[in-house]
Structures are given as structure tokens and as C-alpha cells.
Write a protein that holds these residues in place. Structure first.
Motif, short mmCIF file in Angstrom:
data_model
loop_
_atom_site.label_atom_id
_atom_site.label_comp_id
_atom_site.label_asym_id
_atom_site.label_seq_id
_atom_site.Cartn_x
_atom_site.Cartn_y
_atom_site.Cartn_z
N PHE A 433 0.83 -1.20 0.00
CA PHE A 433 0.00 0.00 0.00
C PHE A 433 0.87 1.25 0.00
O PHE A 433 0.63 2.19 -0.78
N VAL A 434 1.91 1.26 0.82
CA VAL A 434 2.80 2.43 0.91
C VAL A 434 3.56 2.63 -0.40
O VAL A 434 3.71 3.76 -0.88
N VAL A 435 4.05 1.53 -1.00
CA VAL A 435 4.80 1.65 -2.26
C VAL A 435 3.92 2.22 -3.36
O VAL A 435 4.37 3.03 -4.18
N LEU A 436 2.65 1.84 -3.40
CA LEU A 436 1.73 2.40 -4.39
C LEU A 436 1.51 3.89 -4.15
O LEU A 436 1.44 4.67 -5.11
N LEU A 437 1.43 4.28 -2.90
CA LEU A 437 1.31 5.71 -2.60
C LEU A 437 2.56 6.46 -3.04
O LEU A 437 2.47 7.58 -3.59
N ILE A 438 3.74 5.86 -2.82
CA ILE A 438 4.99 6.49 -3.27
C ILE A 438 5.01 6.62 -4.79
O ILE A 438 5.44 7.64 -5.34
N THR A 439 4.54 5.58 -5.48
CA THR A 439 4.47 5.62 -6.94
C THR A 439 3.58 6.75 -7.42
O THR A 439 3.91 7.49 -8.35
N LEU A 440 2.43 6.91 -6.78
CA LEU A 440 1.53 8.02 -7.12
C LEU A 440 2.20 9.36 -6.86
O LEU A 440 2.06 10.31 -7.64
N GLY A 441 2.96 9.42 -5.77
CA GLY A 441 3.68 10.66 -5.46
C GLY A 441 4.74 10.98 -6.50
O GLY A 441 4.91 12.15 -6.89
N LEU A 442 5.45 9.94 -6.99
CA LEU A 442 6.46 10.16 -8.02
C LEU A 442 5.84 10.68 -9.31
O LEU A 442 6.41 11.55 -9.98
N ILE A 443 4.68 10.13 -9.67
CA ILE A 443 4.00 10.60 -10.88
C ILE A 443 3.70 12.09 -10.76
O ILE A 443 3.87 12.86 -11.72
N ALA A 444 3.26 12.51 -9.56
CA ALA A 444 2.93 13.92 -9.35
C ALA A 444 4.18 14.79 -9.33
O ALA A 444 4.23 15.85 -9.96
N VAL A 445 5.21 14.34 -8.60
CA VAL A 445 6.43 15.15 -8.47
C VAL A 445 7.16 15.27 -9.80
O VAL A 445 7.65 16.35 -10.17
N LEU A 446 7.24 14.17 -10.53
CA LEU A 446 7.94 14.18 -11.82
C LEU A 446 7.10 14.80 -12.93
O LEU A 446 7.61 15.03 -14.03
N ARG A 447 5.80 15.04 -12.63
CA ARG A 447 4.87 15.62 -13.61
C ARG A 447 4.92 14.87 -14.94
O ARG A 447 5.04 15.47 -16.02
N LEU A 448 4.81 13.54 -14.83
CA LEU A 448 4.91 12.72 -16.04
C LEU A 448 3.80 13.02 -17.02
O LEU A 448 4.02 13.03 -18.24
#
Length: 474
Positions: A433-448
């Protein structure tokens, strides 16, 4: 007597003539025949990933990290896909057959599938072989299977590319993927029914039977697919493809793109999180919720149906113009919800809640996989789509391998430290669950999403004239 023999022949001729007159039907029948390989693969894999893991962990009390490591060997040898795929491309460009690679991979895969169930005997309490020696033998069996399945899938999908017109490849790949999942669903339902009165010998017989089904369907699907023209050359839709760059040079071109590196990190993280449950869901159902072997085997069917629902939803949304990044976000969010529900089911000991969590995880994974493939396909021109899918395949395989082994290891460590079976499993699902939240955060931070819209993340081959081989690796 003559009339009796003429009627079937006449009927066969009429059916053949009707099929010949309806090219669309003929094309779909050809695709479905090609998909029998994937169907057989799904049938053969279901008892391994849905039953064997549950028995080894839940009934025989083999440490989950050992079982997960055996199951994940085929992920860690996935780089052989690039090696054998590249070599088969070189040979294909010279007018040689791909079929020998298919045969080699199929033989190794069949051998691994047919002998894998003997791990029940080798690792059992009554085994005359020392545990370490038995473990080495089991590792060799799963290694042969892993190498074989990577070779045969690579050569198979490269062969699909050879014999399929470019404009039809998207539809064909979608059908083949669906048939793989359908094979898994059908197999898990049948195996679950057979194992209502479970015995180790019965499971061995079932797994060997599924291996035979895989071999037979592979022959039916691929026999005579590579055809020769009158001049002795092979029929192909990629005759103009020449291999000019080495495999290392191709990978270097991709690595030089920062946006692509970030994208593959995101794909790795999401796949890693969604893979941690691969060998643990069935043992969780057995050890925590008291479900039978047959009931936990049917979880694979439930997961497969949910995954098909996710795949279908992703396909419809993409067809309507939705962004693949949006679907990747949706897949991560639904998967995260599934892990929360599974954790809650352990606390309440509610099998129905547990099954609903499995459904959410399956839907999330279906959304994530289809959106990932669609996104990768949009980043490369047609000549290089195969390499991108190949890199996605290796990324996915390694992420699944680390997720599978990491999940088993984390479960064992937490259980040994706390003495609680429930906490051991819950810790794994909470981490996912935490890793998926981190993945979502990376998508937002990297503005993919923004980078894709602005074209910052794009094909590294734009304007290049060097065409690497057509590599549809999976």
C-alpha cells in the motif's frame, strides 16, 4: 454407404468455402488458433501460482521466502529474453526460421512444468534427500522452466509480429493477452473442483496433466506458422527490417533519455507493489482465514475475472481518448484500496471481505498493465515499439521478481519476530500500500502527465535511420 461418407465431406467443403468467403471470420479463427499457445500457458501456470505455493507454505510450512524465491526464478532470468530475441531477430533478418527458438523454449518449459510438482516430495518431511540438496534440485527445475518460458514467449511474440500485418498487431496482442488470462481462470476453476478431496499425488497428476495440455496446444497453435514462398524465402511482414545496432547500443540510446528513466522507475514501483501478493494470497486465505485448498485455488479465477474487467475498462477508456497516465494512477489507487481491504479481512476473519480485496487488486493490476503497455507504445514509432515493449517486459519481470521474493521474506521476518501469522501477512500488504502511494507521489512530483503532453518524454529514435530488429518481448 457412399452417401454416408459423402455427406460429411460435403459439409466440410461447404464450411471451408464459407470460411474462405468470409475473410474476417477466417482471420479471427487464425488469431484464436495462434492464441492457443497463450491459453495453454495460462492453464499450465494456474496450478503453480494458485495451488503449489499455497500447499508448500500453508500446509508444509516451507518458509515463504524459499517458495517465493523458487517461483520468482523465471523473473530474474528474464534478461535472456533480450539475448534470445535479439539473436532470433538477426537470424530472421537473414531469412532463417524462428521456430527452433520456439521449440527449445517449449521443451524447457514443458520439462519444468512437468517436474515442478515433485517439489512436494523433495521438500516434504518424508523426503530421503537432505533439505539443502532437495532445494538445489528444485531450484534447477524452476531455473529450466524460467529460461524456457522466457525463450518461448520471446520467440512466440516475435513470430506473431512476423506473420501479422502491422495494422492488426494491436488487436492480435489484446486477444492473446486475454486468452492467457482466460486460460488461468479456466484452469483454476477446474483444478479447484478436482482438488476438493486434496492429496499430494492428485496435485502432482493435475500439474503434469496441465503441462501436457500446454505442449499439445503449443503444437496446434504454431505448427506450420512460418511459411516459405515459392522462391524459398520466409513469409513475413517485416522483410524490410535490418539489424544495424547491437543490443547494447539500443539500450544506451534509451538510457540517455531522463524522462524515460523516470517513467521506467514509476512502472517498476507500481509493478513491484502489485506483485507482492503473487505467492501469498492463497497461503493467507489458508492460514489466516481457514480456507481449503480448493477454495484458495479458486481465488486465482476470481483474480483473473477481476483482471479481465480491469483490462476491458482500460481498453474502453483508452479508446475514448483517456490518458494512459490517468489509468496508471487509477490502477495504483484501486490496487492500494484492495490491499487495505485484504488487511481488514484478516482482522475481521471475513472471507467475503477478503475476496472483495482480491477483486480490487485484480482490477488495479489490469488497469495498470494495459495502461503501461499503451503508454510505452505511444512513445516509440512502429519500428521500435518492440524494443520498448521488451524493456517494459524486463522491467515488469524484475519488479515482479523482487516483489515476490521481498513479500515472502518480509512475511517470514515479521512472523518470526512477532509470533503472529496475521501480522506477517499484514506487514507485506501494508508495505505494498505504501509503495503504491509512493508511486503516485512520483507521478505527481515528476509531472509525467505534463511531460508527455509537452513531448518531453518521447521516442529517442526520432530522426534516426538505424533500425534495430523487430523485438516484441513480453
Amino acid at each position: 454407404m457412399a452417401t454416408g461418407t459423402q455427406r460429411p465431406a460435403g459439409l466440410a467443403q461447404r464450411v471451408g468455402a464459407w470460411v474462405s468467403d468470409h475473410q474476417a471470420i477466417r482471420w479471427w479463427l487464425s488469431v484464436l488458433r495462434l492464441g492457443l499457445f497463450q491459453l495453454g500457458m495460462g492453464i499450465a501456470l494456474a496450478p503453480i501460482t494458485g495451488t503449489l505455493n499455497r500447499v508448500l507454505i500453508g500446509d508444509m510450512y516451507i518458509p515463504a521466502v524459499i517458495v517465493a524465491s523458487l517461483m520468482a526464478i523465471h523473473y530474474f532470468v528474464s534478461p535472456v529474453r533480450a539475448i534470445f530475441g535479439y539473436q532470433s531477430d538477426v537470424h530472421r533478418a537473414k531469412g532463417r526460421w524462428r521456430t527452433p527458438y520456439v521449440v527449445l523454449g517449449a521443451v524447457l518449459t514443458y520439462g519444468g512444468l512437468a517436474t515442478a510438482p515433485f517439489s512436494l516430495i523433495l521438500l516434504g518431511a518424508d523426503s530421503s534427500m537432505p533439505f539443502v540438496a532437495a532445494l538445489v534440485v528444485c531450484a534447477a527445475i524452476f531455473l529450466a522452466y524460467g529460461i524456457g518460458v522466457n525463450i518461448v514467449e520471446t520467440a512466440y511474440l516475435a513470430l506473431v509480429s512476423d506473420i501479422t500485418p502491422p495494422r492488426e498487431r494491436g488487436k492480435v496482442l489484446a486477444v492473446l493477452w486475454m486468452m492467457l488470462v482466460v486460460g488461468t481462470i479456466v484452469s483454476s476453476i477446474i483444478v479447484g473442483a478436482i482438488l476438493e478431496n486434496y492429496t499430494p499425488v492428485l496435485l502432482i497428476q493435475v500439474m503434469q496433466g496441465s503441462a501436457v495440455v500446454f505442449a499439445v496446444l503449443t503444437v496446434i497453435a504454431l505448427l506450420g506458422r512460418e511459411r516459405l514462398r515459392a522462391d524459398g524465402t520466409l513469409v513475413s511482414y517485416t522483410d524490410d527490417i535490418r539489424v544495424r545496432l547491437t543490443l547494447v547500443e539500443q539500450l544506451r540510446v534509451v538510457w540517455q533519455q531522463p524522462g524515460l528513466r523516470a517513467l521506467f522507475v514509476v512502472l517498476f514501483g507500481g509493478t513491484l507493489a502489485l506483485a507482492t501478493h503473487d505467492v501469498l494470497l492463497e497461503p493467507y486465505g489458508g492460514q489466516v482465514l481457514g480456507m481449503s485448498v480448493a477454495a484458495t485455488t479458486r481465488l486465482t479465477a476470481l483474480w483473473g475475472v477481476a483482471m479481465i474487467a480491469g483490462i476491458t475498462a482500460a481498453g474502453l477508456l483508452l479508446w475514448r481518448g483517456r490518458s494512459p497516465i490517468g489509468l496508471i494512477i487509477g490502477g495504483c489507487a484501486v490496487g492500494a484500496l484492495g490491499f487495505l481491504v485484504v488487511i481488514g479481512a484478516g482482522g475481521s476473519l471475513d472471507v467475503t471481505v477478503f475476496r472483495s480485496g482480491v477483486v480490487f487488486i485484480g482490477i488495479g493490476r489490469g488497469l495498470f498493465i494495459v495502461a503501461s503497455v499503451a503508454l510505452i507504445m505511444t512513445l516509440a514509432d512502429r519500428a521500435h515499439a518492440g524494443l520498448f515493449i521488451g524493456l517494459w517486459g524486463v522491467t515488469q519481470a524484475l519488479a515482479q521478481g523482487f516483489g515476490t521474493v521481498g513479500g515472502g521474506l518480509a512475511r517470514d521476518i515479521v512472523q518470526s519476530q512477532t509470533g503472529s501469522i496475521l501480522l506477517g501477512y499484514s506487514a507485506v500488504y501494508a508495505t505494498s500500500f505504501v509503495v503504491l502511494l509512493i508511486t503516485l507521489g512520483l507521478i505527481a512530483v515528476l509531472r509525467l502527465g505534463r511531460q508527455l503532453r509537452e513531448g518531453t518524454v518521447r521516442s529517442p529514435w526520432s530522426g534516426l535511420q538505424d533500425l534495430p530488429g523487430d523485438q516484441i518481448l513480453f
